[in-house]
Design a protein around this motif. Structure first.
Motif, short mmCIF file in Angstrom:
data_model
loop_
_atom_site.label_atom_id
_atom_site.label_comp_id
_atom_site.label_asym_id
_atom_site.label_seq_id
_atom_site.Cartn_x
_atom_site.Cartn_y
_atom_site.Cartn_z
N ALA A 280 0.82 -1.21 0.00
CA ALA A 280 0.00 0.00 0.00
C ALA A 280 0.85 1.26 0.00
O ALA A 280 0.33 2.37 0.02
CB ALA A 280 -0.93 0.01 1.22
N GLU A 281 2.18 1.08 -0.01
CA GLU A 281 3.15 2.19 -0.02
C GLU A 281 3.02 3.09 1.21
O GLU A 281 3.31 4.28 1.16
CB GLU A 281 3.02 3.01 -1.31
N ILE A 282 2.57 2.50 2.30
CA ILE A 282 2.60 3.21 3.58
C ILE A 282 4.03 3.17 4.11
O ILE A 282 4.55 4.18 4.61
CB ILE A 282 1.63 2.57 4.58
N LEU A 283 4.65 2.02 4.02
CA LEU A 283 6.07 1.87 4.34
C LEU A 283 6.84 1.71 3.04
O LEU A 283 6.42 0.97 2.16
CB LEU A 283 6.30 0.64 5.23
N LYS A 284 7.96 2.38 2.92
CA LYS A 284 8.76 2.31 1.71
C LYS A 284 10.21 1.98 2.07
O LYS A 284 10.81 2.64 2.92
CB LYS A 284 8.71 3.64 0.95
N ILE A 285 10.73 0.92 1.43
CA ILE A 285 12.12 0.53 1.65
C ILE A 285 13.02 1.51 0.91
O ILE A 285 12.81 1.79 -0.27
CB ILE A 285 12.36 -0.90 1.17
#
Length: 587
Positions: A380-385
């Motif tokens: 969901a692109e809440i967290l991005k590496i």
């Protein structure tokens, strides 16, 4: 930095699967094949067979296909061989693949369609073949009969039906011609080469547009080694006077706005168009959004993952029996950025899995948030590496950054991170405090001293010894000076648990008609002040003021069950910790 140290086997296998064609097209694969053979990744007979071929492309692809099917558990070793310096020096293709891993340009979250061994329309095609063959046979029979009537002396020759049918079957299986119909125009955005990106121009400036980034409303055009939003790219090209990037930016002579309206031509996923148009049209062309209708179901599909989480900073996570909170601003990757806080320390996601007792784990799947794996937040692109080349303080920390990662970024009492106030950090736990929030208050002398400092939580737990069991009445009558540490500990427990700071400030400052309903107001800030100024004589006086806070809460919030429940939770916490602190025996 080796990218293989940060990628899971599943990600490397997907990367391999999507780039087999590119690898098989390398000009001089002999050294690459030798390296694979040296590490026993391919069998000897296949190696000899391919190296004897004049053109190795097909043979190399067959070897890669065999490796994926039979030997994929060694995918990490495969890429280590491929990225050896002796192999990379002679293979620009492998250099390009390694660069895409290093700079983060390859997206591992791309969902591939499921592999299909047979087409659903096989039966339909067979029927079509049989019908065509029947027509051909009828046609050939007519031709044979006609030829006999003209020339009876000639022997009957076999017709061309077998040959034509064979040719038709071959053309069905292998078709080297364009799949487009005669007279149909092949637009550039339909070419497989531009499935994920498109060449675009604006005036005299050229760039590359990433389809998925445009769909998400991100900076999506790469030009002159910089990323631009469409409006920024228009200004960069000197076409800001147009004030409509959907007309000024073009792909193959077609305005970008026309492609967006065409929807499927630019976006294979319809829900992507919904989000892109909503974000971009608000800036420059609000009317065009009405030309592309979207259903409520589509909007929910796109916006639901981020609707309630885009502003969320902290997520409660678990791994096995271990619980913690993941802080979004601290997250960088599985091994970089201590982003998960437990009661005792800050950890990276990988360290969190190790602490839980797991041995063979995948941190993206084994760390659970809200009943879902952590990978759901990444999808969901809440967290991005972060990219492997990222140089932020989380990915490239200096010694001071590493030291700061051990403690909280905000005061654990008032939950504020004020830049004009320094935080005092505890050496034995992850807590941080403002000088006036801690009990007892921290003097400037201690703040400027380099010696280790321990908070009241840690001092109490280190010095708390098992006392003889006492009754409540005995404890209440004792002098508070003999039990100052226990009272400070209890008050800090309440204030740190008051997550929304509802019981710390004076309620008369923000609640109307409070003084008319409550005759003796009391709040945690007031209790803290009285305790710090030594206005209490006995433990009973201190406990009486704390209990007054909960009694006032129950009286004033009789019709507000949510606030009443929070007050009851704090009261239960105080009763429990009070019994532990003074070793009160249950009656």
């Amino acid at each position: 930095m080796d990218p293989l140290d940060f990628l899971e086997s599943e990600e490397l296998l997907r990367f391999f699967h999507c780039n087999k064609t590119e690898i098989s097209c390398m000009e001089n694969p002999f050294i690459f094949l030798c390296k694979l053979k040296d590490y026993n990744l391919i069998p000897e007979d296949r190696f000899k067979k391919v190296t004897r071929m004049k053109k190795m492309e097909k043979g190399l692809y067959d070897i890669l296909d065999w490796f994926e099917d039979k030997n994929s558990e060694h995918i990490t070793l495969f890429w280590k061989c491929a990225f050896k310096e002796t192999v990379l020096n002679n293979n620009p293709t492998l250099q390009m693949l390694r660069k895409s891993l290093m700079d983060g340009s390859y997206h591992f979250d791309t969902q591939l369609p499921e592999k299909v061994e047979t087409e659903d329309s096989d039966e339909k095609e067979k029927n079509e073949h049989s019908e065509e063959e029947a027509r051909d046979e009828n046609s050939v029979k007519k031709k044979r009969k006609y030829s006999k009537s003209i020339c009876d002396e000639e022997d009957e020759q076999p017709g061309p039906s077998g040959l034509s049918t064979s040719a038709q079957k071959k053309s069905k299986k292998i078709c080297f011609a364009s799949p487009m119909k005669k007279g149909e125009k092949g637009e550039i955005w339909t070419w497989p080469l531009y499935k994920s990106q498109l060449p675009v121009t604006c005036g005299q400036v050229t760039g590359t547009l990433q389809r998925d980034k445009l769909a998400k409303g991100e900076k999506c055009i790469l030009a002159n080694k910089q990323w631009f939003a469409p409006g920024e790219f228009e200004r960069f090209a000197g076409k800001q006077s147009c004030k409509n990037w959907k007309l000024s930016i073009r792909c193959g002579g077609t305005p970008l706005g026309k492609l967006i309206k065409a929807k499927k031509k630019l976006f294979p996923l319809e829900e992507a168009t919904t989000e892109s148009e909503k974000e971009e049209d608000d800036e420059e062309d609000q009317d065009s959004s009405s030309d592309v209708p979207t259903t409520d179901e589509e909007e929910q599909t796109v916006q639901q993952p981020e609707a309630g989480l885009s502003n969320t900073k902290v997520f409660k996570v678990t791994c096995g029996g271990l619980a913690g909170t993941l802080h979004r601003r601290r997250f960088a990757s599985g091994t970089l950025g201590k982003s998960i806080r437990t009661e005792t320390s800050w950890m990276t996601p990988v360290d969190f899995c190790k602490e839980s007792g797991l041995t063979n784990f995948n941190w993206k799947k084994d760390i659970i948030w809200d009943g879902k794996p952590l990978s759901a937040l990444m999808e969901a692109e809440i967290l991005k590496i972060h990219s492997l080349l990222c140089a932020c303080h989380l990915c490239k920390p200096d010694p001071e950054d590493l030291e700061n990662e051990k403690n909280d970024d905000e005061c654990c009492i008032c939950k504020n991170e004020e830049e004009d106030q320094e935080l005092v950090v505890c050496e034995d736990c992850p807590r941080s405090f403002h000088q006036k929030c801690h009990l007892p208050h921290v003097d400037d002398i201690i703040l400027n001293d380099d010696s280790p400092w321990l908070c009241t939580f840690c001092v109490f737990r280190a010095n708390h010894v098992c006392l003889d069991q006492l009754e409540v009445n005995v404890v209440m009558s004792q002098q508070i000076s003999q039990h100052m540490m226990q009272c400070q500990y209890l008050l800090l427990c309440l204030r740190s648990a008051d997550e929304y700071q509802m019981f710390s400030p004076d309620p008369m400052d923000y609640l109307e008609n409070y003084s008319t309903s409550i005759k003796s107001p009391m709040w945690l800030g007031k209790v803290t002040e009285k305790l710090q100024q030594k206005q209490y004589q006995t433990v009973g006086e201190f406990v009486s003021d704390v209990q007054l806070i909960f009694a006032n809460c129950a009286t004033f919030n009789r019709r507000n069950p949510k606030i009443l429940a929070i007050g009851n939770q704090l009261r239960e916490l105080f009763d429990s910790e009070f019994k532990k602190a003074f070793n009160i025996q249950d009656q």
